[in-house]
Design a protein around this motif. Structure first.
Motif, PDB file in Angstrom:
ATOM      1  N   TRP A 134       7.373  13.984   1.263  1.00 29.82           N
ATOM      2  CA  TRP A 134       6.637  12.724   1.250  1.00 29.82           C
ATOM      3  C   TRP A 134       5.259  12.913   0.631  1.00 29.82           C
ATOM      4  O   TRP A 134       4.620  13.958   0.777  1.00 29.82           O
ATOM      5  CB  TRP A 134       6.451  12.204   2.687  1.00 29.82           C
ATOM      6  CG  TRP A 134       7.719  11.761   3.324  1.00 29.82           C
ATOM      7  CD1 TRP A 134       8.679  12.550   3.899  1.00 29.82           C
ATOM      8  CD2 TRP A 134       8.176  10.416   3.455  1.00 29.82           C
ATOM      9  NE1 TRP A 134       9.711  11.766   4.372  1.00 29.82           N
ATOM     10  CE2 TRP A 134       9.414  10.453   4.123  1.00 29.82           C
ATOM     11  CE3 TRP A 134       7.654   9.176   3.085  1.00 29.82           C
ATOM     12  CZ2 TRP A 134      10.155   9.304   4.413  1.00 29.82           C
ATOM     13  CZ3 TRP A 134       8.382   8.023   3.386  1.00 29.82           C
ATOM     14  CH2 TRP A 134       9.609   8.105   4.034  1.00 29.82           C
ATOM     15  N   GLY A 135       4.794  11.868  -0.042  1.00 34.82           N
ATOM     16  CA  GLY A 135       3.415  11.822  -0.460  1.00 34.82           C
ATOM     17  C   GLY A 135       2.533  11.312   0.665  1.00 34.82           C
ATOM     18  O   GLY A 135       3.019  10.910   1.724  1.00 34.82           O
ATOM     19  N   GLN A 136       1.240  11.288   0.407  1.00 31.17           N
ATOM     20  CA  GLN A 136       0.296  10.880   1.449  1.00 31.17           C
ATOM     21  C   GLN A 136       0.137   9.364   1.520  1.00 31.17           C
ATOM     22  O   GLN A 136      -0.390   8.843   2.502  1.00 31.17           O
ATOM     23  CB  GLN A 136      -1.078  11.532   1.206  1.00 31.17           C
ATOM     24  CG  GLN A 136      -1.973  10.821   0.195  1.00 31.17           C
ATOM     25  CD  GLN A 136      -1.490  10.926  -1.239  1.00 31.17           C
ATOM     26  OE1 GLN A 136      -0.609  11.709  -1.557  1.00 31.17           O
ATOM     27  NE2 GLN A 136      -2.088  10.132  -2.125  1.00 31.17           N
ATOM     28  N   GLY A 137       0.554   8.672   0.490  1.00 30.02           N
ATOM     29  CA  GLY A 137       0.503   7.221   0.495  1.00 30.02           C
ATOM     30  C   GLY A 137      -0.685   6.671  -0.268  1.00 30.02           C
ATOM     31  O   GLY A 137      -1.704   7.341  -0.460  1.00 30.02           O
ATOM     32  N   THR A 138      -0.550   5.427  -0.694  1.00 27.71           N
ATOM     33  CA  THR A 138      -1.631   4.719  -1.366  1.00 27.71           C
ATOM     34  C   THR A 138      -1.702   3.308  -0.786  1.00 27.71           C
ATOM     35  O   THR A 138      -0.671   2.676  -0.555  1.00 27.71           O
ATOM     36  CB  THR A 138      -1.413   4.708  -2.894  1.00 27.71           C
ATOM     37  OG1 THR A 138      -2.538   4.140  -3.547  1.00 27.71           O
ATOM     38  CG2 THR A 138      -0.160   3.942  -3.300  1.00 27.71           C
ATOM     39  N   GLN A 139      -2.912   2.832  -0.540  1.00 24.65           N
ATOM     40  CA  GLN A 139      -3.104   1.562   0.144  1.00 24.65           C
ATOM     41  C   GLN A 139      -3.018   0.393  -0.835  1.00 24.65           C
ATOM     42  O   GLN A 139      -3.712   0.373  -1.857  1.00 24.65           O
ATOM     43  CB  GLN A 139      -4.465   1.535   0.843  1.00 24.65           C
ATOM     44  CG  GLN A 139      -4.811   0.213   1.508  1.00 24.65           C
ATOM     45  CD  GLN A 139      -3.970  -0.071   2.732  1.00 24.65           C
ATOM     46  OE1 GLN A 139      -3.776   0.800   3.568  1.00 24.65           O
ATOM     47  NE2 GLN A 139      -3.452  -1.305   2.830  1.00 24.65           N
ATOM     48  N   VAL A 140      -2.173  -0.553  -0.490  1.00 18.16           N
ATOM     49  CA  VAL A 140      -2.071  -1.808  -1.227  1.00 18.16           C
ATOM     50  C   VAL A 140      -2.515  -2.931  -0.290  1.00 18.16           C
ATOM     51  O   VAL A 140      -1.976  -3.064   0.809  1.00 18.16           O
ATOM     52  CB  VAL A 140      -0.638  -2.061  -1.722  1.00 18.16           C
ATOM     53  CG1 VAL A 140      -0.519  -3.451  -2.334  1.00 18.16           C
ATOM     54  CG2 VAL A 140      -0.230  -0.993  -2.728  1.00 18.16           C
ATOM     55  N   THR A 141      -3.489  -3.702  -0.720  1.00 18.41           N
ATOM     56  CA  THR A 141      -3.966  -4.826   0.067  1.00 18.41           C
ATOM     57  C   THR A 141      -3.884  -6.086  -0.782  1.00 18.41           C
ATOM     58  O   THR A 141      -4.442  -6.119  -1.881  1.00 18.41           O
ATOM     59  CB  THR A 141      -5.407  -4.611   0.543  1.00 18.41           C
ATOM     60  OG1 THR A 141      -5.478  -3.387   1.289  1.00 18.41           O
ATOM     61  CG2 THR A 141      -5.857  -5.760   1.438  1.00 18.41           C
ATOM     62  N   VAL A 142      -3.169  -7.066  -0.269  1.00 21.41           N
ATOM     63  CA  VAL A 142      -3.013  -8.323  -0.987  1.00 21.41           C
ATOM     64  C   VAL A 142      -3.786  -9.397  -0.232  1.00 21.41           C
ATOM     65  O   VAL A 142      -3.497  -9.678   0.937  1.00 21.41           O
ATOM     66  CB  VAL A 142      -1.540  -8.713  -1.120  1.00 21.41           C
ATOM     67  CG1 VAL A 142      -1.406  -9.985  -1.966  1.00 21.41           C
ATOM     68  CG2 VAL A 142      -0.738  -7.585  -1.750  1.00 21.41           C
ATOM     69  N   SER A 143      -4.757  -9.984  -0.896  1.00 17.02           N
ATOM     70  CA  SER A 143      -5.572 -11.007  -0.252  1.00 17.02           C
ATOM     71  C   SER A 143      -5.007 -12.391  -0.557  1.00 17.02           C
ATOM     72  O   SER A 143      -4.460 -12.637  -1.630  1.00 17.02           O
ATOM     73  CB  SER A 143      -7.012 -10.922  -0.752  1.00 17.02           C
ATOM     74  OG  SER A 143      -7.069 -11.183  -2.145  1.00 17.02           O
ATOM     75  N   SER A 144      -5.176 -13.268   0.415  1.00 16.72           N
ATOM     76  CA  SER A 144      -4.647 -14.632   0.255  1.00 16.72           C
ATOM     77  C   SER A 144      -5.648 -15.533  -0.443  1.00 16.72           C
ATOM     78  O   SER A 144      -6.791 -15.188  -0.641  1.00 16.72           O
ATOM     79  CB  SER A 144      -4.277 -15.209   1.619  1.00 16.72           C
ATOM     80  OG  SER A 144      -5.405 -15.204   2.457  1.00 16.72           O
TER      81      SER A 144
END
Length: 124
Positions: free
Chosen positions: A114-124
């Motif tokens: 597994w990778g460490q992950g990357t943050q995706v944030t979707v704003s409304s």
């Protein structure tokens, strides 16, 4: 086994698009089924998409079909996730994962790196 590093996560407005990358080290990348998973705050990790070793076969979470596209480039040791028409429910940490079990799988337990992950944030 390969080491995985994701990139591309950021803040994006609803309706926008975003492409994630996962770079793999090691000489055996082409032997791995690659998957993308995501985890939203307070929720369990969920399957997003997977692609087989040669890139010819892909599977997706039913609710994401038509919006997300997984691809890979074995010459570059990379797997990608293109996400379109994003909405706030797509917010989460996106991880790529690799499996040597041979078959495509939706289960995180079938992926051994597994990778460490990357943050995706979707704003409304």
């Amino acid at each position: 086994q390969v080491q995985l590093v994701e990139s591309g996560g950021r803040l994006v407005q609803a309706g926008g698009s975003l492409g994630l990358s996962c770079a793999a080290s090691g000489r055996t990348f082409g032997s791995y089924v690659m998957g993308w998973f995501r985890q939203a705050p307070g929720k369990e990790r969920e399957f997003v998409a997977a692609i087989n070793q040669n890139g010819y076969t892909t599977i997706y979470r039913d609710s994401l079909k038509g919006r997300f596209t997984v691809s890979r480039d074995n010459a570059k040791n990379a797997v990608y996730l293109q996400m379109n028409s994003l909405n706030p429910e797509d917010t989460g940490v996106y991880c790529c994962a690799g499996s040597l079990k041979g078959a495509m799988s939706l289960s995180p337990s079938d992926y051994n790196t597994w990778g460490q992950g990357t943050q995706v944030t979707v704003s409304s």
